[in-house]
Write an enzyme that holds these catalytic residues in place. Structure first.
Site, PDB file in Angstrom:
ATOM      1  N   HIS A   1      32.305  25.552  86.226  1.00  0.00           N
ATOM      2  CA  HIS A   1      32.263  23.934  86.413  1.00  0.00           C
ATOM      3  C   HIS A   1      33.190  23.875  87.769  1.00  0.00           C
ATOM      4  O   HIS A   1      33.241  22.705  87.991  1.00  0.00           O
ATOM      5  CB  HIS A   1      33.125  23.601  85.337  1.00  0.00           C
ATOM      6  CG  HIS A   1      32.705  22.160  85.078  1.00  0.00           C
ATOM      7  ND1 HIS A   1      32.492  21.503  85.874  1.00  0.00           N
ATOM      8  CD2 HIS A   1      32.870  21.335  83.660  1.00  0.00           C
ATOM      9  CE1 HIS A   1      32.358  19.865  85.552  1.00  0.00           C
ATOM     10  NE2 HIS A   1      32.680  20.301  84.144  1.00  0.00           N
TER      11      HIS A   1
ATOM     12  N   SER B   1      32.723  12.982  77.992  1.00  0.00           N
ATOM     13  CA  SER B   1      32.299  12.573  79.085  1.00  0.00           C
ATOM     14  C   SER B   1      30.641  12.044  79.160  1.00  0.00           C
ATOM     15  O   SER B   1      29.949  12.607  78.216  1.00  0.00           O
ATOM     16  CB  SER B   1      32.042  14.081  79.886  1.00  0.00           C
ATOM     17  OG  SER B   1      31.782  13.841  81.284  1.00  0.00           O
TER      18      SER B   1
HETATM   19  N1  COA Z   1      26.789  -6.328  80.773  1.00  0.00           N
HETATM   20  C1  COA Z   1      25.357  -6.011  80.749  1.00  0.00           C
HETATM   21  N2  COA Z   1      25.423  -4.780  81.487  1.00  0.00           N
HETATM   22  C2  COA Z   1      26.477  -4.228  81.908  1.00  0.00           C
HETATM   23  C3  COA Z   1      27.886  -4.328  81.584  1.00  0.00           C
HETATM   24  C4  COA Z   1      27.910  -5.709  81.002  1.00  0.00           C
HETATM   25  N3  COA Z   1      29.041  -6.218  80.683  1.00  0.00           N
HETATM   26  N4  COA Z   1      28.602  -3.560  82.185  1.00  0.00           N
HETATM   27  C5  COA Z   1      27.673  -2.553  82.688  1.00  0.00           C
HETATM   28  N5  COA Z   1      26.512  -3.100  82.563  1.00  0.00           N
HETATM   29  C6  COA Z   1      25.335  -2.210  82.917  1.00  0.00           C
HETATM   30  C7  COA Z   1      25.499  -1.666  84.342  1.00  0.00           C
HETATM   31  O1  COA Z   1      25.134  -2.458  85.344  1.00  0.00           O
HETATM   32  C8  COA Z   1      24.509  -0.305  84.008  1.00  0.00           C
HETATM   33  O2  COA Z   1      23.123  -0.571  84.224  1.00  0.00           O
HETATM   34  P1  COA Z   1      21.955   0.202  84.745  1.00  0.00           P
HETATM   35  O3  COA Z   1      21.637   1.188  83.368  1.00  0.00           O
HETATM   36  O4  COA Z   1      20.731  -0.787  84.887  1.00  0.00           O
HETATM   37  O5  COA Z   1      22.287   0.905  85.805  1.00  0.00           O
HETATM   38  C9  COA Z   1      24.747  -0.024  82.858  1.00  0.00           C
HETATM   39  O6  COA Z   1      25.329  -0.850  82.011  1.00  0.00           O
HETATM   40  C10 COA Z   1      25.441   1.389  82.489  1.00  0.00           C
HETATM   41  O7  COA Z   1      26.939   1.081  83.051  1.00  0.00           O
HETATM   42  P2  COA Z   1      28.273   1.411  82.020  1.00  0.00           P
HETATM   43  O8  COA Z   1      27.693   1.946  80.789  1.00  0.00           O
HETATM   44  O9  COA Z   1      29.208   0.193  82.173  1.00  0.00           O
HETATM   45  O10 COA Z   1      29.005   2.411  83.138  1.00  0.00           O
HETATM   46  P3  COA Z   1      28.472   3.558  83.993  1.00  0.00           P
HETATM   47  O11 COA Z   1      27.031   3.957  83.670  1.00  0.00           O
HETATM   48  O12 COA Z   1      28.832   3.223  85.305  1.00  0.00           O
HETATM   49  O13 COA Z   1      29.498   4.613  83.481  1.00  0.00           O
HETATM   50  C11 COA Z   1      31.251   6.000  84.061  1.00  0.00           C
HETATM   51  C12 COA Z   1      31.008   4.679  83.629  1.00  0.00           C
HETATM   52  C13 COA Z   1      32.660   6.313  84.041  1.00  0.00           C
HETATM   53  C14 COA Z   1      30.666   7.180  83.263  1.00  0.00           C
HETATM   54  C15 COA Z   1      30.772   6.504  85.576  1.00  0.00           C
HETATM   55  O14 COA Z   1      31.402   5.526  86.445  1.00  0.00           O
HETATM   56  C16 COA Z   1      31.189   7.838  86.113  1.00  0.00           C
HETATM   57  O15 COA Z   1      32.313   8.004  86.744  1.00  0.00           O
HETATM   58  N6  COA Z   1      30.094   8.798  85.980  1.00  0.00           N
HETATM   59  C17 COA Z   1      30.737  10.212  86.098  1.00  0.00           C
HETATM   60  C18 COA Z   1      31.052  10.808  84.722  1.00  0.00           C
HETATM   61  C19 COA Z   1      31.111  12.377  84.997  1.00  0.00           C
HETATM   62  O16 COA Z   1      31.574  12.767  86.075  1.00  0.00           O
HETATM   63  N7  COA Z   1      30.608  12.950  83.975  1.00  0.00           N
HETATM   64  C20 COA Z   1      30.443  14.381  84.192  1.00  0.00           C
HETATM   65  C21 COA Z   1      31.630  15.204  84.097  1.00  0.00           C
HETATM   66  S1  COA Z   1      31.563  16.846  84.148  1.00  0.00           S
END
Ligand code: COA
Length: 661
Positions: A329, A543
């Site tokens: 990782h 995660s």
């Molecule tokens: N109303 C309606 N839709 C919403 C909403 C709301 N209030 N808030 C968010 N959404 C939508 C978003 O626009 C997005 O739409 P899409 O699927 O059409 O793109 C979807 O919901 C998903 O958003 P959300 O669940 O809020 O967050 P995210 O997918 O951005 O996830 C994290 C947040 C923290 C997971 C992300 O920013 C991140 O950092 N990911 C990396 C994690 C990582 O590194 N993992 C591996 C570790 S080894």
């Protein structure tokens, strides 16, 4: 091996256009820290912590000095926390890599009709790796862009360029992440194939020509033949890499005394990746079993020795169709792994296997078996590593649970962030199982910044606690509970935005702590305080790892009495991989999965009951809503695309394969 620290091997071009990771104000971090820990402590503990924090932040005190030094570090480096974080998160960790550190992606089960199907799959996959590697070598990967809030912001791409060029060298106190330096020496041009615990060098470029798929298949067939010859079998040295890092560093030092071993180690350390051709593992291939097999190979009696855990990418191709990839990782995050793996699987679906006419076998030099010279000391060390892996395998309690009642579309309809909602559900599940909130880690990407990796969203917010208590004690009305749910989701969403914009507290506190250490100051009391120690024992390690191709990610817990909870939200379902250790009397993965299901059902019911108000009351933060770690996959389907069971379909093109089934 000609190696350089990863830090110095990065591209100075594209990534430099990204902003540097900011440093939050000291007072902001300390306030948030107190808010994060207050409800996890007794009043007495909290009062003590508050006094310690006040002393730390007093004008002219040590906090201000450390903050000033951190700012100087920010000016001098591309990313002030990168090295501190890498050491703290990975390289200082002495636990074995399997289960404790290396995550795995599990592919859908493949329907191999016989050994030749399996090898064709392997040849096709290696072809995909070479195709992807061409993009990487040319630094030609399209840049990922964030979606949602801060949409259109380019993401740091450095992690991709470490996928096939890094190696985690074990050290007695700390490991080193090393990388091939392409400008000094050509990139690796061989793959190591593991088969029956033996390691073979598969050159993928011969006479300046990249092997085609047919050549690769020929070489794989030769490797399997060599591996089947029992007379020549050597000890399963790969088992040494499954041990604790200090133990493996010691064993490696013993191995290095023999020149034969030095040569073999060098070949492994400089390879692109491993392809592990695993024996069939047994009749039961449930999702949970496959996840475990990817994480630890089933132990010494199965394929546990058919691995080399220091290498970032190990593709596993089981004779029984159990396939996936297990990753070291430290060079990259799961999102980068998903992008790479999806590229490979789409390559396999999109480009039918090209088993063109074979080069004559005599034209291709035979693959080489790596040799080991083993002293009685190595035998002893190997036996100790074997026992430890066996115990680890027996201890892993893995439950892959697919929640089919709804997915992220339902949550979005409630005008809530799906990720925040799932996090609150995990809090509710934990509270119902254990009757208390616990320190929780959720990875948040900081790739908007130069050399960005992750920071922590501390999901056990006070607002989440208020909600889960209300859901458990049954004292409040549905509308009151709904209000608390909305409060919990708003708090979680707010923290997420802080984390992805570089304003969370964990990296900052780590930076302050490490600066004190570098200045050789006495460790400030804030970092020896019980609250700090407790707040860094992540009983819930969570995660989000979403995929657009049918597969899922899994990993183990990070503390003995904790859960690993990896989730993959899809439009209409959510995949959870819940892990824990059997020897903890406090945890049970199956029970926790059931509690997650109940939490999600209860939260949906609450939303349904409160429908008339809930659909209008929750506002999305920011203009464009929640930020999404996302990429060059904007046009891809929202739901997971199924992977054909056997993606290689070219048997009839290969005269050599005629009677192979
Ligand atoms: N109303 C309606 N839709 C919403 C909403 C709301 N209030 N808030 C968010 N959404 C939508 C978003 O626009 C997005 O739409 P899409 O699927 O059409 O793109 C979807 O919901 C998903 O958003 P959300 O669940 O809020 O967050 P995210 O997918 O951005 O996830 C994290 C947040 C923290 C997971 C992300 O920013 C991140 O950092 N990911 C990396 C994690 C990582 O590194 N993992 C591996 C570790 S080894």
């Amino acid at each position: 091996m000609p190696v350089l620290e990863t830090e110095s091997s990065k591209d100075k071009g594209g990534d430099n256009a990204l902003p540097k990771l900011p440093i939050p104000e000291l007072t902001d971090t300390l306030h948030l820290y107190l808010r994060c820990v207050k409800h996890l402590l007794t009043d007495e503990q909290f009062n003590k912590t508050q006094t310690i924090v006040q002393q730390f932040s007093a004008p002219g005190g040590v906090g201000e000095l450390l903050q000033q030094k951190l700012k100087e570090r920010r000016d001098k480096t591309d990313n002030w926390v990168y090295e501190y974080w890498l050491n703290d998160m990975y390289l200082n960790n002495r636990l074995p890599l399997p289960v404790h550190s290396s995550p795995a992606m599990v592919f859908p089960p493949q329907n191999f009709r016989g050994p030749s199907d399996c090898l064709r799959f392997a040849a096709h996959l290696i072809s995909g790796v070479l195709d992807y590697k061409t993009l990487l070598d040319a630094r030609a990967l399209p840049v990922d862009y964030a979606r949602g809030q801060l949409a259109g912001h380019p993401m740091c791409m450095e992690q991709y360029y470490r996928l096939f060029t890094s190696y985690r060298l074990p050290g007695p106190q700390r490991d080193t992440l090393v990388a091939q330096e392409s400008s000094v020496m050509p990139e690796p041009e061989h793959i190591i194939v593991a088969c029956k615990n033996q390691f073979f060098v598969l050159d993928v470029v011969i006479n300046f020509r990249r092997l085609n798929e047919r050549d690769l298949l020929t070489q794989l067939e030769r490797i399997v033949k060599m591996a089947n010859s029992e007379d020549e079998r050597l000890l399963p040295i790969g088992l040494l890499t499954t041990d604790g890092r200090t133990e493996w560093a010691e064993s490696r030092a013993v191995l290095m005394r023999e020149s034969t071993n030095r040569d073999s180690l060098d070949m492994i350390e400089r390879c692109m990746c491993l392809v592990c051709l695993d024996d069939a593992s047994g009749p039961e291939i449930s999702d949970s079993t496959r996840a475990m097999l990817m994480l630890h190979g089933g132990g010494p009696s199965k394929n546990g020795g058919n691995r080399w855990y220091d290498k970032p990418m190990q593709f596993i191709i089981g004779a029984d169709g159990c396939c996936g990839v297990v990753c070291e990782h430290s060079p990259f995050e799961g999102i980068v792994l998903v992008q790479c793996t999806e590229h490979l699987l789409k390559y396999m679906i999109g480009s039918p296997s090209k088993l063109v006419r074979a080069a004559s076998v005599s034209e291709l030099p035979a693959p080489r078996r790596l040799r080991w010279k083993c002293t009685p000391e190595i035998h002893k060390l190997l036996s100790a590593s074997t026992d430890k892996l066996q115990r680890l395998v027996k201890n892993l309690d893995m439950n892959v649970y697919k929640f089919y009642k709804y997915g992220k579309e339902f949550i979005k309809k409630q005008k809530m962030s799906p990720d925040a909602y799932i996090q609150v559900a995990l809090q509710l599940a934990y509270y119902r199982c254990h009757g208390r909130p616990v320190s929780t880690y959720e990875s948040a990407s900081t790739r908007r910044f130069r050399e960005g990796r992750v920071d922590n969203i501390r999901s056990a917010t006070p607002q989440a606690l208020a909600f889960v208590v209300a859901m458990t004690d049954g004292k409040l009305s549905s509308s009151e509970k709904m209000e608390l749910l909305q409060g919990a989701i708003a708090a979680q969403t707010k923290y997420t935005i802080l984390a992805i914009t570089g304003m969370a507290i964990d990296n900052h506190l780590l930076g302050l702590r490490e600066t004190a250490h570098e200045l050789k100051l006495e460790t400030p009391q804030i970092f020896t305080d019980e609250a700090y120690i407790l707040s860094n024992q992540f009983i819930l390690s969570t995660s989000q790892v979403p995929t657009t191709v049918e597969m899922f990610c899994c990993y183990g817990p990070v503390v003995p009495n904790g859960y690993g909870a990896c989730y993959n939200p899809q439009s209409d379902h959510i995949i959870f991989c819940i892990s824990s250790f059997y020897d903890s009397p406090q945890t049970c993965s199956a029970n926790f999965s059931k509690a997650v299901e109940q939490a999600l059902v209860d939260m949906r019911d609450l939303c349904d009951i409160c429908k008339p108000t809930c659909n209008t009351s929750e506002q999305r933060p920011g203009k464009q809503g929640q930020s999404v770690e996302s990429t060059h996959r904007a046009e891809e389907p929202k739901n997971q695309a199924p992977l054909p069971k056997v993606v290689v379909k070219a048997a009839e093109q290969s005269p050599a394969q005629g009677g192979g089934r």
